[in-house]
Enzyme design. Structure first.
Site, PDB file in Angstrom:
ATOM      1  N   ASP A   1       0.815  -1.214   0.000  1.00  0.00           N
ATOM      2  CA  ASP A   1       0.000   0.000   0.000  1.00  0.00           C
ATOM      3  C   ASP A   1       0.856   1.275   0.000  1.00  0.00           C
ATOM      4  OD1 ASP A   1      -2.908   0.910   0.570  1.00  0.00           O
ATOM      5  OD2 ASP A   1      -1.784   1.988   2.109  1.00  0.00           O
TER       6      ASP A   1
ATOM      7  N   GLU B   1       1.514  -0.474  -4.871  1.00  0.00           N
ATOM      8  CA  GLU B   1       0.538   0.575  -5.100  1.00  0.00           C
ATOM      9  C   GLU B   1       1.237   1.903  -4.847  1.00  0.00           C
ATOM     10  OE1 GLU B   1      -3.515   2.709  -3.742  1.00  0.00           O
ATOM     11  OE2 GLU B   1      -1.784   2.439  -2.469  1.00  0.00           O
TER      12      GLU B   1
HETATM   13  C1  NOJ Z   1      -4.671   2.823  -0.627  1.00  0.00           C
HETATM   14  C2  NOJ Z   1      -5.812   1.953  -0.211  1.00  0.00           C
HETATM   15  O1  NOJ Z   1      -6.281   1.231  -1.329  1.00  0.00           O
HETATM   16  C3  NOJ Z   1      -6.868   2.862   0.377  1.00  0.00           C
HETATM   17  O2  NOJ Z   1      -8.072   2.165   0.607  1.00  0.00           O
HETATM   18  C4  NOJ Z   1      -6.329   3.493   1.619  1.00  0.00           C
HETATM   19  O3  NOJ Z   1      -7.248   4.472   2.087  1.00  0.00           O
HETATM   20  C5  NOJ Z   1      -4.974   4.185   1.390  1.00  0.00           C
HETATM   21  N1  NOJ Z   1      -4.093   3.450   0.543  1.00  0.00           N
HETATM   22  C6  NOJ Z   1      -4.274   4.418   2.705  1.00  0.00           C
HETATM   23  O4  NOJ Z   1      -3.885   3.202   3.270  1.00  0.00           O
END
Ligand code: NOJ
Length: 484
Positions: free
Chosen positions: A198, A260
């Site tokens: 993430d 991500e």
């Molecule tokens: C990306 C995640 O997909 C999202 O749901 C989240 O709010 C943020 N990162 C922070 O962790």
């Protein structure tokens, strides 16, 4: 467990074309009647994913969490939230997935923890604090407002790139990467095959915490709730991000790592040096117009190692984003591009966003409504009161679609079957206005994003098409795969 290997530090060994099915665990299947999905529910429904033809599952976080950010506010990385089950249930799910030929990816959140994680009190130096009685700088949280909040216990101000309940970790303190190495090994030892990681573009920040300058233009990707546009030069995407990524890669060995980072493709090279793939968010955000979609494909394929994604738990579902008439063409595009493809649960049923009745302050729970399995009460999702309303999509619940050869589910199955025959890089082709067309080896793919019927580039044998499209005419919202 796979031991970390020296060579894997700089040379990720996976070059996958996997189709990964994203599960939002709270909304997939409830097994105990509490109205929220759980691990045993997922295990019981693996056949659906196998039947679709996916290669792997990714589970959004299942860890103990106060749920300020839908599970992305983690309070313990080495446990399962009781609402999802137990560590034993996780082991059973991993074993059952492997038995069914599915790889398992977990979600790791290294940028921040919940402020209820014990680390926040036990190791304050693992976090980022202002040395002023107020915000240290002008950085903004992703959801709007200052990225700094006052800790009522210590009275000091801490950094949070997301909600105030999510305090950012200081990856420049070597104890933090060490703690995450233990977390990765904990799950690798239990059999997971890799991780979706993430918010990697926020893992390292400017060591001097300098102000972000004002933006000189619109943001390259849309921001959630950000009132004041800034050039995120210091708060994100630090030039030395490779240091943190190398630490994650060393801990993960040859496990699959999908990053991500909320960045455009031409910023991803330093990430891809250590990761197997990164999400290509340009395509997810591209307006459904031939020029924009073509440009997003070209940009990501230039960089390579794309993880294609058209929807997830953060953004509008496909019918809401591209319009119901374009959903089949969008799925065809997603599943014919080379690289990893991520299918968000429910997209294979044509699910649209549900009512915004949820808890997420950024309004994202409307993308997270439970799966509709059948015509029993609550569509088979739960015998209790569902945490969010279950909405049956126009083409019916999963069991009805499974029996119907013309359904969205059948379309996804056909695409996943066809995908195994596609080989080679993308070669973009000139086409009529409104049409995106490209070649992969002997296959030609064309879709019409415009409002009028258009001719596809010449091809000689139709392999797959949306209704009303063929080798001569692409209907608006239509798409074909042909040999040519
Ligand atoms: C990306 C995640 O997909 C999202 O749901 C989240 O709010 C943020 N990162 C922070 O962790």
């Amino acid at each position: 467990m796979r031991p970390p290997t020296a060579s894997s530090a700089a040379e990720p060994s996976n070059s996958p074309e996997l189709v990964v099915y994203q599960i939002y665990p709270r909304s997939f299947q409830d097994s105990d009647g509490d109205g929220a999905g759980d691990l045993n529910g997922i295990t019981a429904r693996l056949d659906h994913i196998v039947g679709l033809g996916a290669d792997a599952i990714w589970l959004s976080p299942i860890y103990p969490s106060p749920w300020a950010d839908g599970g992305y506010d983690v309070a313990d990385y080495e446990a399962v939230d009781p609402s999802f089950g137990t560590l034993g249930d996780a082991d059973a799910l991993i074993a059952a997935a492997h038995q069914s030929g599915l790889k398992v990816l977990f979600d790791i959140v290294p940028c921040h923890t919940s402020i209820e994680h014990p680390w926040f009190r036990e190791h304050p130096d693992w976090y980022i604090w202002s040395d002023r009685d107020g915000p240290q700088n002008n950085w903004r949280s992703a959801f709007g407002g200052s990225a700094w909040s006052r800790d009522p216990v210590s009275g000091r101000w801490y950094l949070h790139s997301f909600y105030p309940e999510q305090a950012d970790l200081n990856w420049r303190n070597p104890e933090v990467p060490r703690a995450f190495a233990n977390v990765l090994r904990f799950w690798l030892d239990r059999g997971v095959d890799g991780f979706r990681i993430d918010a990697l573009d926020r893992i390292l920040k400017d060591p001097e915490l300098r102000d972000d300058p004002p933006a000189s233009g619109p943001p390259p990707l849309p921001e959630l709730g950000l009132a004041e546009p800034l050039d995120f030069r210091h708060s994100r995407n630090a030039p030395d991000v490779g240091v943190a990524l190398a630490q994650l890669r060393a801990a993960a060995g040859d496990a699959l790592l999908v990053g991500e980072g909320y960045l455009v493709s031409d910023r991803l090279a330093p990430y891809l040096e250590y990761l197997d793939a990164c999400f290509s968010f340009e395509l997810l955000h591209a307006p459904w117009e031939a020029d924009a979609v073509g440009a997003a494909i070209a940009a990501a394929t230039r960089v390579g190692k794309a993880a294609w994604v058209l929807s997830n738990h953060d953004f509008a579902r496909l019918p809401n984003r591209v319009g119901p008439e374009n959903v089949r063409a969008a799925a065809l595009l997603l599943l014919t591009l080379p690289g990893m493809a991520f299918v968000y649960q429910g997209d294979e049923l044509g699910m649209a966003d549900g009512p915004d009745e949820g808890h997420d302050r950024a309004g994202r729970d409307r993308h997270r409504h439970p799966m509709p399995w059948d015509r029993s009460p609550n569509a088979g999702f739960t015998t209790g009161e569902p945490w969010l309303e279950v909405v049956i999509p126009p083409e019916g619940p999963a069991d009805a679609q499974a029996e119907n050869e013309g359904s969205m589910l059948a379309w996804y199955r056909d695409l996943l079957g066809l995908r195994r025959d596609l080989q080679g890089d993308v070669e973009m082709l000139g086409a009529a206005p409104g049409v995106v067309a490209f070649r992969r080896g002997s296959h030609l793919i064309a879709l019409n994003l415009g409002d009028a019927p258009e001719a596809p580039p010449p091809a000689h044998e139709l392999v797959l098409s949306t209704p009303a499209s063929n080798l001569v005419a692409l209907a608006p919202g239509g798409a074909i795969v042909a040999l040519g």
